[in-house]
Design a protein around this motif. Sequence first.
Motif, short mmCIF file in Angstrom:
data_model
loop_
_atom_site.label_atom_id
_atom_site.label_comp_id
_atom_site.label_asym_id
_atom_site.label_seq_id
_atom_site.Cartn_x
_atom_site.Cartn_y
_atom_site.Cartn_z
N ALA A 173 46.12 -29.06 19.91
CA ALA A 173 45.92 -30.40 20.38
C ALA A 173 46.02 -31.55 19.36
O ALA A 173 45.68 -31.17 18.13
CB ALA A 173 44.25 -30.51 20.74
N PRO A 174 46.54 -32.90 19.72
CA PRO A 174 46.81 -33.69 18.66
C PRO A 174 45.53 -34.15 17.90
O PRO A 174 45.73 -34.01 16.59
CB PRO A 174 47.29 -34.85 19.50
N TYR A 175 44.38 -34.42 18.38
CA TYR A 175 43.35 -34.67 17.74
C TYR A 175 42.09 -33.85 18.43
O TYR A 175 41.24 -34.56 19.38
CB TYR A 175 42.99 -36.28 18.14
N PRO A 176 41.83 -32.63 18.10
CA PRO A 176 40.59 -31.85 18.65
C PRO A 176 39.39 -32.42 17.95
O PRO A 176 39.49 -32.81 16.90
CB PRO A 176 40.98 -30.66 18.07
N ASP A 177 38.45 -32.16 18.95
CA ASP A 177 37.07 -32.53 18.34
C ASP A 177 36.53 -31.30 17.72
O ASP A 177 35.51 -31.15 16.87
CB ASP A 177 36.19 -32.87 19.62
N ALA A 178 37.12 -29.95 17.81
CA ALA A 178 36.64 -28.62 17.36
C ALA A 178 37.83 -27.84 17.51
O ALA A 178 38.53 -27.87 18.25
CB ALA A 178 35.20 -28.17 17.91
N ARG A 179 37.48 -26.83 16.32
CA ARG A 179 38.66 -25.91 16.66
C ARG A 179 38.08 -24.46 16.29
O ARG A 179 36.94 -24.19 15.57
CB ARG A 179 39.68 -25.84 15.29
N ILE A 180 38.39 -23.49 17.29
CA ILE A 180 37.94 -22.11 17.28
C ILE A 180 38.78 -21.05 16.83
O ILE A 180 40.09 -21.42 17.46
CB ILE A 180 37.32 -21.83 18.83
N VAL A 181 38.61 -20.41 16.16
CA VAL A 181 39.41 -19.04 15.70
C VAL A 181 38.76 -17.73 16.12
O VAL A 181 37.53 -17.49 15.66
CB VAL A 181 39.63 -18.99 14.15
N LEU A 182 39.25 -16.83 17.10
CA LEU A 182 38.77 -15.80 17.59
C LEU A 182 40.03 -14.91 18.19
O LEU A 182 41.00 -15.30 17.73
CB LEU A 182 37.75 -16.15 18.61
N ASP A 183 39.71 -13.92 18.54
CA ASP A 183 40.71 -12.85 19.14
C ASP A 183 40.55 -12.80 20.80
O ASP A 183 39.53 -12.98 21.26
CB ASP A 183 40.49 -11.57 18.36
#
Length: 221
Positions: A173-183
């Motif tokens: 996303a250009p301007y995310p409010d949050a980022r999630i890293v998972l599988d």
Amino acid sequence: MPRQQPPTRPVRRRSYDQFCAAARALDSVGDRWTLLIVRELLAGPRRYTDLHADLPGVSTDVLASRLKDMEQSGLAVRRRLPPPAAASVYELTEHGRGLLPVLSALARWGTPALAERRPTDAVRAHWFALPLLRALDGTEHAGVVEVRLEEGEFHIRTGGDTQGDDAYGYGPAPYPDARIVLDAELCLALGRGELTLAEAVAEGRAEVHGEGPLAAELRGG
């Protein structure tokens, strides 16, 4: 004088011819590949070549036929992008976007069949958006969440009313409010309701990055 040919009648699409809401719905979306095309277009407008690339196994003839049927049924429209793109894209109408809960319910019903990934299975990162949307349904704070998997990236909208907006999209996303890293496995487990994202973060199975209220909520703060 050449013999005049009779006017060609429009081909009538197959119908169940039943006065039933489910049958009428299947008249529009019951053909093979149609709902998977909807799944792709729920992420936003797409060119024909992009659709073909992300629908492994569909022939060009079938894809073109299904898209034409979807236009006739009022599920999708085709429009020309302005220069410098100068390309045509397909996108869902409001009527077509109304199929999101249908796809979500269908994905939930089919999730048990994903216990094992077969060697022949194609996979795209954004195909995991549906279970994650289900897992984050009811999020208090609205915003855009970027999701990073080993298979790639996509983004989803959470909280509030997303009517008229794309529920999820391709890539970061250009301007995310949050980022999630998972599988991917955790995405499916979250979709099945086996645990919450906050619990997965506490167990070290997922990471949530961001400083705003949405990121804090996703972390369980």
